[in-house]
Scaffold this active site. Structure first.
Site, PDB file in Angstrom:
ATOM      1  N   GLY A 257       0.830  -1.202   0.000  1.00  0.00           N
ATOM      2  CA  GLY A 257       0.000   0.000   0.000  1.00  0.00           C
ATOM      3  C   GLY A 257       0.862   1.249   0.000  1.00  0.00           C
ATOM      4  O   GLY A 257       0.677   2.154  -0.807  1.00  0.00           O
ATOM      5  N   ASN A 261       9.443   5.234   4.400  1.00  0.00           N
ATOM      6  CA  ASN A 261      10.837   5.701   4.328  1.00  0.00           C
ATOM      7  C   ASN A 261      10.972   7.067   5.000  1.00  0.00           C
ATOM      8  O   ASN A 261      10.149   7.954   4.799  1.00  0.00           O
ATOM      9  CB  ASN A 261      11.257   5.841   2.871  1.00  0.00           C
ATOM     10  CG  ASN A 261      10.819   4.673   2.034  1.00  0.00           C
ATOM     11  OD1 ASN A 261      11.241   3.562   2.259  1.00  0.00           O
ATOM     12  ND2 ASN A 261       9.911   4.914   1.093  1.00  0.00           N
ATOM     13  N   HIS A 293      -1.081   6.214   8.881  1.00  0.00           N
ATOM     14  CA  HIS A 293      -0.261   5.054   9.272  1.00  0.00           C
ATOM     15  C   HIS A 293       1.217   5.304   8.935  1.00  0.00           C
ATOM     16  O   HIS A 293       2.090   5.170   9.800  1.00  0.00           O
ATOM     17  CB  HIS A 293      -0.776   3.813   8.547  1.00  0.00           C
ATOM     18  CG  HIS A 293       0.000   2.569   8.805  1.00  0.00           C
ATOM     19  ND1 HIS A 293      -0.362   1.666   9.784  1.00  0.00           N
ATOM     20  CD2 HIS A 293       1.129   2.079   8.250  1.00  0.00           C
ATOM     21  CE1 HIS A 293       0.516   0.676   9.797  1.00  0.00           C
ATOM     22  NE2 HIS A 293       1.435   0.895   8.869  1.00  0.00           N
ATOM     23  N   GLU A 294       1.473   5.678   7.696  1.00  0.00           N
ATOM     24  CA  GLU A 294       2.880   5.859   7.293  1.00  0.00           C
ATOM     25  C   GLU A 294       3.502   7.032   8.045  1.00  0.00           C
ATOM     26  O   GLU A 294       4.659   6.970   8.446  1.00  0.00           O
ATOM     27  CB  GLU A 294       2.996   6.054   5.775  1.00  0.00           C
ATOM     28  CG  GLU A 294       2.334   4.954   4.927  1.00  0.00           C
ATOM     29  CD  GLU A 294       2.772   3.542   5.266  1.00  0.00           C
ATOM     30  OE1 GLU A 294       3.888   3.356   5.788  1.00  0.00           O
ATOM     31  OE2 GLU A 294       1.987   2.600   5.024  1.00  0.00           O
TER      32      GLU A 294
HETATM   33 ZN   LIG Z   1       3.236  -0.078   8.501  1.00  0.00          ZN
END
Ligand SMILES: [Zn+2]
Length: 853
Positions: A257, A261, A293-294
């Site tokens: 998904g 980084n 989330h990221e």
């Molecule tokens: Zn994750």
């Protein structure tokens, strides 16, 4: 020279963990980008690890051509071994320099540095960095990276802050030590959607979402979601962003998904690009959650990372839990909880109950890419939720503060994580730790007794054997319980019972009559509740329970019980269920989104597992037919109310993807789906013709296909959207998921011949073969056509993209549920896949585990 191909699959064990022999202070990388001959120069300062037990020097490297290598400026000739190289090195700190050549244009595995539509991008988690240069590619080696990119492309990005740029180059420096899996590089002809954010301490941060020209109109929602996430993490967890810039890049060809980084998140374009015309309400909700989330990984994953890949749940479970909290705060807490439990049961319980079951923290693997699973992510998040329930909110946030203080900059373990909770609360969490170590979903059975004003609940827990784990010890289970009186009033509010024994009783005193229990409120533990209940009690709880989750759960249990009778005994649709759900539908005091969820029936897969649990062999066709019959009965039973609901919940204001509007649309579209069963598709055609957003258009198209009236609209839809790859993914998937089961395999097979089908794009592959695998009656067609089609394509995809191939093999994980004819058909396909020459390590591991069951 190229290094040798990987050896036979080898198992790696958590118990074999050894600290790295060498640590790194600084890494300098220079990339000269060229599609088939990118040069990567590395300069790495190593020093011996004082804690190491060996002085062996090994660097991982795969599919690299080594041009030259030097130590402290003197040329060396390393020895190539499988999966990397070794070399004699000094016993004091030294500088390693190497130059390698790689070919991004021919990298179809989408791991390491690859190309997508003329753009360079990377995916290094878990072990992709070793396809970029020789490196100790393991998460406990953290280093400060400086990166120079040389290319004529206008946008050149890497992690951290920009240092300098000029004609044909850019330099980036990331001051935060990080493992190689968080490295990222992007080069392309991209357009930025820019914005700014001021952190709570007043730091100004530049924000960008980079997209291909033409997509710049689809970035605004993602940007708002990013800013909301940044504010939320400051307010709820006290976590502030720590660089001058935060970049997101949308990439069309991406296995996952999105990827966190450091300072340069890379997203599957389906998880960031959004517009009302091309994205559904569900897309918007998912995009908001994935961006959050990221971003949240910046603290839970990046600043504190995992010591080794066995600890993957340390970052994923916690971050999934945090993004669920965020969505609950942005939208509706009960609706989010119900949606999450539906997904947990559909994916994680299924996994826990089959050949791929593994602990939240696995103790061995062959290919770590195969462990990015529902168990690690979703069950991992449930464990965080249980921990919070057990220690309480105040101690939970105290423990998190201690975790951030103590482990910032560390590569940590589950032991470190649990230790902060023990230190803050004084609790012994050794029994709780079993949740991380034991696979399988616990079954919780209940007995009840009432005498002299005392109501006693006696629970027993047991967990079935899973591959490699026969015996299971009792776990700590937080069971949230409330008691209702016969009049529907709550006599005991929600109380958390802490079960620690195999069998344990809990008493409630001072009651005037036997109450009705509402057990496992909010789904307080990821267990299967086995309780003999009757339809009258389920209907009572659906009408009266004050806990929204259990209110929904009661409706679902009622539906499930009726459907099981229909499948097994050819029973008519249950009148109690039809009446109860009609009451919910009519009740305008209830949240429309909640009502839409209550109208939805258990999935085919859910019913198949229910039948297995009851000792029967599920017949996919009979399950499908029962669901169709019940939906028709609902359409008839509610036909006086449905048009009123459909009209009442039309949204007349300008489209907003918020909880209120999307809830109204979900209820109206649930009504439309039922209306379409009796009106020949007239209402759906009207909605299709007037739709000005994708939620309405796609819902109407689905109804038309189901009603057998979809041919014209399907063709029109394609003509309208053929230039938009994300909408065309929906068009592929919908035709298969809404096809009659006996035709689904043919529809999917025809679509694989469509001019727009390509197996090189994981989204399109999943929209086609994945859609078939997720339509049980079509996939499990008795003649095996669905199995053969999927196997054909997995065999073709494997040499190009092992990761996506291996993940999609889980379509076969439930094969032991079915009759012997279907099992034989599936076994033949699994054997055919396994017999494919040069099958990848990823796919070999997955198919072998499934086949061995
Ligand atoms: Zn994750």
């Amino acid at each position: 020279m190229k290094d040798a191909s990987p050896t036979a699959p080898q198992k790696i064990y958590l118990s074999d963990y050894q600290v790295p022999n060498y640590l790194i202070d600084e890494v300098h990388l220079t990339f000269q980008l060229a599609p088939e001959a990118t040069r990567v120069r590395s300069r790495i300062t190593f020093r011996p690890n004082p804690d190491a037990t060996s002085a062996d020097f090994f660097l991982y490297g795969e599919q690299l051509t080594l041009i030259s290598a030097q130590i402290d400026g003197a040329p060396v000739t390393p020895t190539h071994v499988n999966g990397g190289l070794t070399c004699d090195v000094p016993s004091a700190p030294f500088v390693w320099e190497a130059e390698v050549e790689i070919s991004p244009a021919t990298n179809t595995a989408l791991e390491g540095l690859y190309m997508s539509n003329g753009m360079y991008c990377t995916q290094c988690e878990a072990e992709g960095f070793r396809k970029i240069t020789y490196y100790p590619d393991r998460p406990d080696v953290m280093a400060v990276f400086t990166v120079r990119i040389e290319s004529d492309l206008p946008v050149l990005l890497s992690n951290g802050n920009p240092v300098t740029s000029g004609d044909g180059f850019a330099e980036w420096h990331d001051p935060w030590p990080k493992p190689a899996y968080l490295f990222a590089l992007v080069g392309g002809d991209l357009i930025a959607h820019p914005d700014r954010f001021t952190t709570k301490s007043g730091k100004d941060v530049e924000l960008n979402i980079y997209v291909r020209p033409g997509d710049e109109g689809k970035c605004a929602f993602g940007m708002e979601a990013l800013k909301k996430s940044m504010t939320w993490d400051e307010e709820v967890y006290g976590r502030e962003y720590d660089l001058d810039i935060f970049n997101i890049v949308a990439v069309d060809d991406f296995n996952m998904g999105a990827m966190e980084n450091k300072g340069l998140n890379i997203f599957n374009s389906s998880c960031v690009l959004a517009s009302p015309e091309t994205s559904t309400d569900m897309n918007f909700e998912r995009i908001e959650a994935i961006i959050a989330h990221e971003y949240f990984h910046n603290w839970t994953g990046n600043r504190i990372t995992c010591r080794d890949w066995f600890q993957l749940c340390l970052k994923e479970g916690l971050t999934v839990y945090r993004d669920a909290q965020f969505t609950a705060d942005m939208r509706s807490e009960p609706v989010k909880r119900i949606e999450d439990v539906i997904a947990l049961r559909a994916r994680q319980f299924r996994e826990d109950n089959g050949p791929l079951a593994h602990p939240v923290r696995p103790d061995s693997f062959v290919e770590i890419n195969n462990f990015y699973t529902a168990t690690v992510y979703e069950k991992g998040a449930e464990l965080i939720g249980m921990l919070k329930t057990l220690v309480g909110d105040a101690d939970y946030y105290k423990a998190l503060d201690l975790y951030f203080d103590r482990h910032d900059g560390d590569a940590a373990t589950i032991e470190d994580w649990l230790q902060v909770f023990e230190d803050v609360t004084g609790r012994d969490l050794s029994q709780f730790k079993r949740w991380y170590e034991q696979a399988g979903t616990p079954r919780l059975s209940v007995d009840e007794a009432f005498a002299d004003g005392t109501y006693t609940l006696t629970f027993s827990q047991s967990t079935p054997a899973t591959p490699g784990q026969d015996h299971k010890d009792p776990r700590v289970i937080p069971i949230a319980v409330g008691l209702l009186g016969a009049d529907g009033n709550e006599v005991v509010p929600t109380t958390v019972l802490e079960m620690t024994e195999a069998t344990q009783s809990f008493a409630f005193d001072g009651l005037s009559a036997k109450p009705v229990p509402s057990i496992l409120r909010g789904f307080s533990a990821p267990v299967i509740l086995e309780r003999d209940s009757d339809n009258a009690e389920r209907a009572f709880l659906l009408a009266h329970d004050t806990d929204p989750f259990n209110k929904w759960e009661a409706g679902r249990a009622l539906a499930r019980a009726g459907l099981v009778e229909m499948v097994l005994n050819n029973a008519a649709p249950d009148g109690d269920y039809l009446d109860a759900v009609l009451q919910v539908l009519r009740n305008d005091d209830l949240d429309p989104a909640f009502r839409a969820l209550t109208l939805a029936l258990p999935s085919q897969d859910d019913l198949a597992q229910t039948l297995v649990d009851l000792g029967h062999t599920p017949d996919p066709t009979a399950i499908y037919q029962a669901l169709e019959t019940l939906k028709m009965a609902m359409a008839t039973h509610m036909q006086d109310v449905l048009p009123r609901i459909y009209a009442q919940y039309q949204v007349n204001e300008a489209y907003q993807p918020d909880a209120e509007q999307s809830g109204a649309r979900s209820l109206a579209n649930a009504a439309l789906a039922l209306i379409s069963r009796t009106d020949g598709g007239a209402a759906a055609q009207a909605q299709y013709d007037s739709a000005d957003n994708m939620t309405q258009q796609l819902a109407a198209l689905g109804c038309l296909i189901m009603a057998g009236k979809g041919d014209a609209a399907t063709a029109e839809f394609y003509d309208q959207w053929k230039e938009d790859r994300l909408v065309i993914d929906k068009w592929f998937a919908l035709q298969i998921s809404h096809a009659a089961p006996e035709r689904a395999a043919e529809v999917a097979a025809d679509l694989t011949q469509h001019v727009d089908f390509t197996m090189k794009n994981p989204n399109r592959f999943r929209a086609t073969l994945g859609a078939l695998a997720m339509s049980p009656a079509g996939f499990h067609r008795a003649d095996g056509a669905g199995y053969a089609l999927l196997a054909d394509w997995l065999i073709q995809l494997d040499p190009l993209n092992p990761q996506t191939t291996a993940r999609m093999c889980s379509a076969f994980e439930t094969w032991k549920r079915y009759d012997s004819d279907r099992q034989a058909l599936i076994a033949a396909q699994l054997d055919r896949i396994l017999a494919t020459p040069d099958l990848s390590r990823d796919t070999t591991e997955m198919v072998s585990r499934i086949r061995a069951s």
